[in-house]
Scaffold this motif. Structure first.
Motif, PDB file in Angstrom:
ATOM      1  N   UNK A 178      17.280  17.512  42.053  1.00 28.34           N
ATOM      2  CA  UNK A 178      18.223  17.949  41.019  1.00 28.34           C
ATOM      3  C   UNK A 178      17.732  19.240  40.375  1.00 28.34           C
ATOM      4  N   UNK A 179      16.419  19.361  40.171  1.00 31.10           N
ATOM      5  CA  UNK A 179      15.862  20.569  39.550  1.00 31.10           C
ATOM      6  C   UNK A 179      16.170  21.801  40.391  1.00 31.10           C
ATOM      7  N   UNK A 180      16.118  21.643  41.706  1.00 32.26           N
ATOM      8  CA  UNK A 180      16.395  22.784  42.579  1.00 32.26           C
ATOM      9  C   UNK A 180      17.820  23.301  42.347  1.00 32.26           C
ATOM     10  N   UNK A 181      18.777  22.364  42.201  1.00 36.21           N
ATOM     11  CA  UNK A 181      20.168  22.743  41.948  1.00 36.21           C
ATOM     12  C   UNK A 181      20.295  23.448  40.602  1.00 36.21           C
ATOM     13  N   UNK A 182      19.596  22.904  39.586  1.00 33.33           N
ATOM     14  CA  UNK A 182      19.676  23.487  38.248  1.00 33.33           C
ATOM     15  C   UNK A 182      19.005  24.855  38.200  1.00 33.33           C
ATOM     16  N   UNK A 202       9.406  31.142  34.068  1.00 34.43           N
ATOM     17  CA  UNK A 202       8.820  32.111  35.003  1.00 34.43           C
ATOM     18  C   UNK A 202       9.034  31.747  36.476  1.00 34.43           C
ATOM     19  N   UNK A 203       9.604  30.580  36.717  1.00 35.11           N
ATOM     20  CA  UNK A 203       9.756  30.134  38.100  1.00 35.11           C
ATOM     21  C   UNK A 203      10.915  30.862  38.780  1.00 35.11           C
ATOM     22  N   UNK A 204      10.703  31.194  40.047  1.00 34.73           N
ATOM     23  CA  UNK A 204      11.737  31.829  40.861  1.00 34.73           C
ATOM     24  C   UNK A 204      11.807  31.103  42.201  1.00 34.73           C
ATOM     25  N   UNK A 209      21.398  27.423  39.413  1.00 37.66           N
ATOM     26  CA  UNK A 209      22.421  27.739  38.419  1.00 37.66           C
ATOM     27  C   UNK A 209      21.820  28.527  37.256  1.00 37.66           C
ATOM     28  N   UNK A 210      20.567  28.208  36.892  1.00 35.07           N
ATOM     29  CA  UNK A 210      19.915  28.896  35.766  1.00 35.07           C
ATOM     30  C   UNK A 210      19.766  30.390  36.048  1.00 35.07           C
ATOM     31  N   UNK A 245      25.191  29.106  25.631  1.00 34.16           N
ATOM     32  CA  UNK A 245      25.107  27.653  25.552  1.00 34.16           C
ATOM     33  C   UNK A 245      24.858  27.050  26.932  1.00 34.16           C
ATOM     34  N   UNK A 246      25.484  27.620  27.956  1.00 36.08           N
ATOM     35  CA  UNK A 246      25.318  27.098  29.299  1.00 36.08           C
ATOM     36  C   UNK A 246      23.869  27.229  29.766  1.00 36.08           C
ATOM     37  N   UNK A 247      23.278  28.418  29.518  1.00 37.08           N
ATOM     38  CA  UNK A 247      21.878  28.650  29.902  1.00 37.08           C
ATOM     39  C   UNK A 247      20.965  27.683  29.160  1.00 37.08           C
ATOM     40  N   UNK A 248      21.236  27.455  27.892  1.00 43.74           N
ATOM     41  CA  UNK A 248      20.407  26.562  27.093  1.00 43.74           C
ATOM     42  C   UNK A 248      20.497  25.127  27.600  1.00 43.74           C
TER      43      UNK A 248
END
Length: 291
Positions: free
Chosen positions: A43-47, A107-109, A50-51, A59-62
């Motif tokens: 799930x984190x990979x999907x988020x 900092x993650x990419x 999107x991030x 608000x969406x980014x937060x």
């Protein structure tokens, strides 16, 4: 629930959550903190995808960022478990580790082509170690001396094994490429890492019962202070007139009352009081004078 989820946005308000999440094209995660680690990874990979496409500060980014934090809190608890034997409360360690997690998320990419857990754990552990480094010292010393203490400990162990004895200051300086004065400064600063209570019993390996350190500490000698004051007063008293010295002798030597002194000198008790005030003020000023 972690501090990361305390910010309320329109995305989390009743009646709007499902619509907004659908607009973001993201899976609905009602309780991110309860997701299993294996599922949280996918799930984190999907988020994260999107991030990267959202504008920071919206608000969406937060929402996406906060969800990522809660999804990966298990990483913080895993890293904090390595320090469970430390004196600090585990809750404090987890809070500090969460700061490291947030830094890792920011900092993650995905282009790094590494798992987020692999990337985040060093950040989390580094933040926890930094917390211990800054708060574990009994006496606050500069950061460079805190780091020098670690270098000295490593160098001492290495040289002790090589030389089969404790290294000298000069040998430590040569090994670390520092001046001997810097080595001495580091050794002295290391004494501030821990502190003991003066009420702690001291074991001197004698047959007597251990006594607290406070019982062995010296105290100012009142008699010595009085003797010093007398010696300091002697030249000041010599500078007084005969009558002033006589009044001092009667008042403090013979311990006569002001009325008795007044009768002896033929003056009033009030006048004697004014004379004593003037004399003692002059002597006090002489004692407190800074040369």
């Amino acid at each position: 629930m972690s501090t990361a989820s305390t910010v309320t946005t329109e995305l989390t308000q009743p009646g709007t959550r499902g619509t907004k999440i659908a607009e973001l094209d993201l899976p609905d995660v009602p309780n991110p903190g309860e997701v299993a680690p294996s599922d949280a990874r996918e799930i984190s990979r999907v988020f994260f995808v999107r991030l990267a496409a959202l504008e920071e500060g919206t608000h969406e980014h937060q929402y996406v960022r906060n969800t990522l934090i809660e999804l990966n809190l298990a990483l913080v608890r895993y890293a904090a478990g390595r320090f469970r034997n430390r004196a600090e409360q585990m809750e404090d360690i987890v809070q500090v580790g969460t700061i490291g997690l947030i830094k890792a998320i920011d900092r993650f990419e995905l282009s790094r082509e590494v798992e987020f857990a692999t990337f985040a754990v060093p950040y989390i552990i580094g933040e926890i170690k930094r917390f211990f480094r800054d708060t574990s010292w009994a006496v606050h010393v500069p950061r460079r001396l805190q780091e020098l203490r670690i270098d000295l400990a490593k160098a001492t162990d290495e040289l002790s094994q090589r030389l089969d004895r404790a290294p000298t200051t000069a040998e430590l300086a040569e090994h670390l490429g520092l001046d001997e004065d810097q080595i001495i400064e580091g050794v002295v600063a290391s004494n501030g890492y821990t502190a003991g209570s003066i009420d702690m019993p001291m074991d001197d390996s004698s047959d007597h019962a251990a006594v607290p350190l406070s019982d062995r500490l010296g105290a100012p000698d009142a008699d010595l202070e009085a003797a010093e004051n007398v010696q300091a007063l002697k030249p000041l008293i010599k500078e007084l007139g005969d009558r002033d010295r006589q009044i001092l002798q009667m008042r403090f030597g013979e311990e006569m009352t002001q009325s008795e002194i007044g009768a002896e000198l033929g003056v009033s008790q009030m006048h004697v009081s004014r004379l004593l005030t003037r004399i003692t003020s002059r002597l006090r000023a002489g004692l407190l004078a800074v040369e």
